[in-house]
Enzyme design. Structure first.
Site, PDB file in Angstrom:
ATOM      1  CB  CYS A 257      -0.666   0.061   1.271  1.00 13.95           C
ATOM      2  SG  CYS A 257      -1.988  -1.325   1.290  1.00 13.95           S
TER       3      CYS A 257
ATOM      4  CG  HIS B  95      21.347 -35.995  -6.418  1.00 13.00           C
ATOM      5  ND1 HIS B  95      21.395 -37.258  -5.724  1.00 13.00           N
ATOM      6  CD2 HIS B  95      22.363 -35.353  -6.496  1.00 13.00           C
ATOM      7  CE1 HIS B  95      22.954 -37.406  -5.551  1.00 13.00           C
ATOM      8  NE2 HIS B  95      23.570 -36.104  -6.223  1.00 13.00           N
TER       9      HIS B  95
ATOM     10  NE  ARG C  66       4.639   1.891  -0.959  1.00 23.17           N
ATOM     11  CZ  ARG C  66       5.703   1.676  -0.037  1.00 23.17           C
ATOM     12  NH1 ARG C  66       6.818   2.325  -0.332  1.00 23.17           N
ATOM     13  NH2 ARG C  66       5.391   1.177   1.021  1.00 23.17           N
TER      14      ARG C  66
ATOM     15  CD  GLU D 109      11.073 -10.617  -8.680  1.00 16.41           C
ATOM     16  OE1 GLU D 109      10.294  -9.924  -7.978  1.00 16.41           O
ATOM     17  OE2 GLU D 109      12.036 -10.461  -9.153  1.00 16.41           O
TER      18      GLU D 109
HETATM   19  O1  M6R Z   1      13.588  -4.545  -0.159  1.00 14.98           O
HETATM   20  P1  M6R Z   1      14.067  -5.746   0.291  1.00 14.98           P
HETATM   21  O2  M6R Z   1      15.524  -6.019  -0.338  1.00 14.98           O
HETATM   22  O3  M6R Z   1      13.952  -6.190   1.592  1.00 14.98           O
HETATM   23  O4  M6R Z   1      12.906  -6.732  -0.558  1.00 14.98           O
HETATM   24  C1  M6R Z   1      13.206  -8.096  -0.409  1.00 14.98           C
HETATM   25  C2  M6R Z   1      12.333  -8.752  -1.529  1.00 14.98           C
HETATM   26  O5  M6R Z   1      11.044  -8.481  -1.373  1.00 14.98           O
HETATM   27  C3  M6R Z   1      12.899  -8.517  -2.963  1.00 14.98           C
HETATM   28  O6  M6R Z   1      14.306  -8.727  -3.151  1.00 14.98           O
HETATM   29  C4  M6R Z   1      12.063  -9.076  -3.882  1.00 14.98           C
HETATM   30  O7  M6R Z   1      12.325 -10.618  -3.973  1.00 14.98           O
HETATM   31  C5  M6R Z   1      12.193  -8.614  -5.360  1.00 14.98           C
HETATM   32  N1  M6R Z   1      10.971  -8.548  -5.926  1.00 14.98           N
HETATM   33  C6  M6R Z   1      12.927  -9.538  -6.116  1.00 14.98           C
HETATM   34  O8  M6R Z   1      13.261  -9.050  -7.488  1.00 14.98           O
END
Ligand code: M6R
Length: 611
Positions: free
Chosen positions: A2, A507, A27, A491
């Protein structure tokens, strides 16, 4: 997750808030809404993009100079107009936006229902709002007082911003666990989840701390703690330019950020890599050198891509510093009663510095006496403020949901930290130290060389864009890069992808290999290279579609059939920083080829501020 924006001052609030919501789109969200207070509260909200909300408001007269806006990432209740924020209280007097989760909303709701409250949405937010509304009306107190009383009963994380129809010049905001920045202008104030909606108006900002409540008018900002004591706002100057959060001619932020890497890596090294004096200058590391050098164990906690950076660091630190390292998902660490002993140092890696799981995991470790070292990108973020020391990655704002430039900057910082400790500990020779310093110094130019082969990578992407599944394999330092390649592809392209250590292939995963499966090896020259080449032969033998990231001029791979993507030669400790770049490009172009919104993939949020 949000996003919140609010404005109070002399301008019309609607255009400021609308633009702010657009800046926060990265975001991740599923609905958007705005409320204005023209001595009468008007709420406009829609499921879907901010543009849809904007279209619905064409021709509507929106003149108020105070308002709140929100992009919602659904937690409680499906994405819908009804569940979108802002919410109106039952009395109709209050409007509120919220980022976070009210964990005890069910019991508060029951309490309110017994008093006759009915709810129009499925959200925890409407429950908190009506809880405040109830206190306000029953106690005949100020909104500020009602919020303070209500928050003492709340369990969970929040940023809330409220408007009162009876006081159309004031915003009330409060924070615990979710980010809130206030921009201080000339007789105006801007509130947002991060600085991006604010910087075009002012660079003077105040980061609100947990358990603080803000009373904001155009010309006045009062901060108080929940005990009703005044707190002096700490006004900081933002070191951020508008260009950094705009696309600058690129089709997507992700592509811009991939191409920025020679510069971001250079910025990360600048002033730290002191080759002439054979030193690495990192004051945070220096300050805690004794603890780091003598650490019994380094525990690394992170999520997602940052966790992959932690895995690379495990290899580097164990190799260079001979300190045992454990890498943990923050979300697991926080709940499993972890053992943190005296002499353990905890590294928290996070781009945003706001990831809820990482924040709570740090608090758990801190309670047990650990020294917390933050490796963070966003200056002034929540994790930065609760860490004992740390190092910023200086990658600049990362807007694309898929982390790219922040990851390579994390790897660079972690390599420098390891080298600095190793030098102090004398766990590596001076010759090796200097060799790795030169290798790091050469990274920006080598990344430029990789980016020069973008067209070739684009062609490989096009060839495999219709695949339904991918396997990514690597060994040693390249294993975490295989994991990162798989995550990026999932993603951005929604293609199922798995990352595995190459030696584990036999494996189980080898059963998946047929003429339809692309198998990508991160196979640059390192200690395991010959073994990895044998694994690639095994894929060729089973007619899998081989793609490999290989060292330029490596003759041992010439007999292989498949798509070979060359990267410049580098020491195996440094190679992961280079090897990930073609994988970023590959995912990007596959996503584009499949017609997807690569900057805002479905269901994802840039910073995961709820657990
Ligand atoms: O802001 P952060 O590095 O703590 O975020 C961690 C993950 O949410 C973030 O790396 C997420 O996996 C990304 N979308 C990867 O591209």
């Amino acid at each position: 997750m949000c996003g919140i924006v609010a404005y109070v001052g002399h301008r019309e609030a609607y255009p400021v808030i609308l633009k702010g919501l657009k800046r926060l789109e990265y975001r991740g969200y599923d609905s958007a809404g705005i409320a204005l207070n023209d001595s009468k509260l008007s709420v406009y909200k829609k499921q879907g993009k901010v543009a849809r909300l904007e279209e619905s408001l064409v021709g509507v007269e929106l003149k108020a100079t105070i308002g709140i806006g929100h992009t919602r990432w659904a937690t409680h209740g499906e994405p819908s107009d009804r569940n979108a924020h802002p919410h109106l209280s039952a009395s109709g007097r209050l409007a509120m936006i919220h980022n976070g989760i009210i964990e005890n909303y069910a019991s508060l709701k029951l309490e309110l229902e017994k008093k006759g409250y009915a709810f129009k949405s499925d959200t925890d937010t409407e429950v908190l709002l009506n809880f405040i509304d109830d206190i306000l009306i029953r106690n005949q107190c100020s909104l500020e007082e009602a919020v303070r009383i209500a928050l003492k009963r709340v369990v969970g994380a929040y940023v809330i911003v409220l408007m009162d129809e009876e006081d159309p010049s004031t915003l009330i905001a409060a924070r615990k666990g979710s980010p809130l920045v206030i921009g201080v202008g000339e007789n105006e104030h801007f509130l947002a989840s991060d600085a991006s909606p604010i910087i075009e108006y002012t660079k003077q900002v105040v980061y609100v701390n947990d358990y603080e409540l803000a009373i904001i008018k155009g010309n006045e900002l009062i901060l108080k703690n929940l005990g009703n004591e005044i707190v002096t706002p700490f006004v900081q100057q933002l070191d951020l330019e508008l260009a950094a959060i705009e696309k600058g001619g690129y089709d997507h932020f992700m592509l811009k950020e991939i191409f920025e890497q020679p510069k971001t890596i250079f910025d990360c090294l600048r002033g730290r890599l002191d080759i002439a004096n054979q030193d690495i200058i990192m004051s945070g590391v220096q300050h805690y050198m004794e603890e780091l050098k003598t650490a019994n164990r380094i525990i690394i906690i992170a999520c997602g891509t940052s966790w992959h950076a932690g895995l690379v660091a495990e290899y580097i630190i164990e190799e260079l510093c001979r300190i045992p390292v454990e890498v943990e998902y923050a979300s697991e660490f926080r709940y499993r009663n972890p053992i943190v002993n005296k002499g353990d140092v905890l590294f928290a890696i996070s781009q945003s510095g706001e990831t809820a799981d990482t924040l709570v995991a740090i608090e758990r470790a801190k309670e047990q006496g650990a020294i917390i070292f933050g490796i963070l990108n966003v200056v002034g973020s929540s994790i930065a403020r609760i860490s004992h020391a740390g190092a910023y990655t200086h990658a600049g704002p990362e807007i694309g949901v898929a982390s790219t430039k922040a990851f390579t900057a994390q790897l660079v910082v972690l390599a420098m930290i390891a080298l600095k400790i190793a030098k102090e500990k004398k766990s590596i020779s001076n010759a090796r130290f200097m060799h790795l310093m030169h290798e790091l110094n050469a990274v920006p130019e080598k990344v430029k060389e990789i980016l020069a082969s973008t067209e070739k990578i684009k062609a490989v992407a096009s060839k495999h864009a219709a695949a339904s599944s991918f396997l990514f394999l690597g060994r040693g330092y390249n294993f975490p890069i295989a994991l990162e390649g798989a995550l990026k592809l999932k993603e951005i392209s929604y293609i199922h992808a798995e990352g595995y250590p190459a030696a584990e292939m036999k494996h189980g995963p080898i059963a998946l290999v047929d003429e339809n499966l692309p198998v990508l090896f991160v196979a640059t020259k390192d200690a395991y290279h010959e073994k990895v080449v044998s694994n690639m032969q095994e894929i060729n033998a089973r007619k899998g579609k081989l793609i490999a990231v290989v060292t330029a001029g490596d003759h041992s791979v010439l007999s292989l059939t498949g798509d070979l993507i060359e990267v410049p030669e580098a020491d195996e400790v440094i190679a992961p920083i280079l090897n990930v770049v073609p994988l970023q490009l590959l995912s990007y172009y596959i996503g584009v080829e499949r017609g997807l919104d690569v900057d805002r993939p479905r269901n994802l949020a840039k910073s995961v501020t709820v657990e």
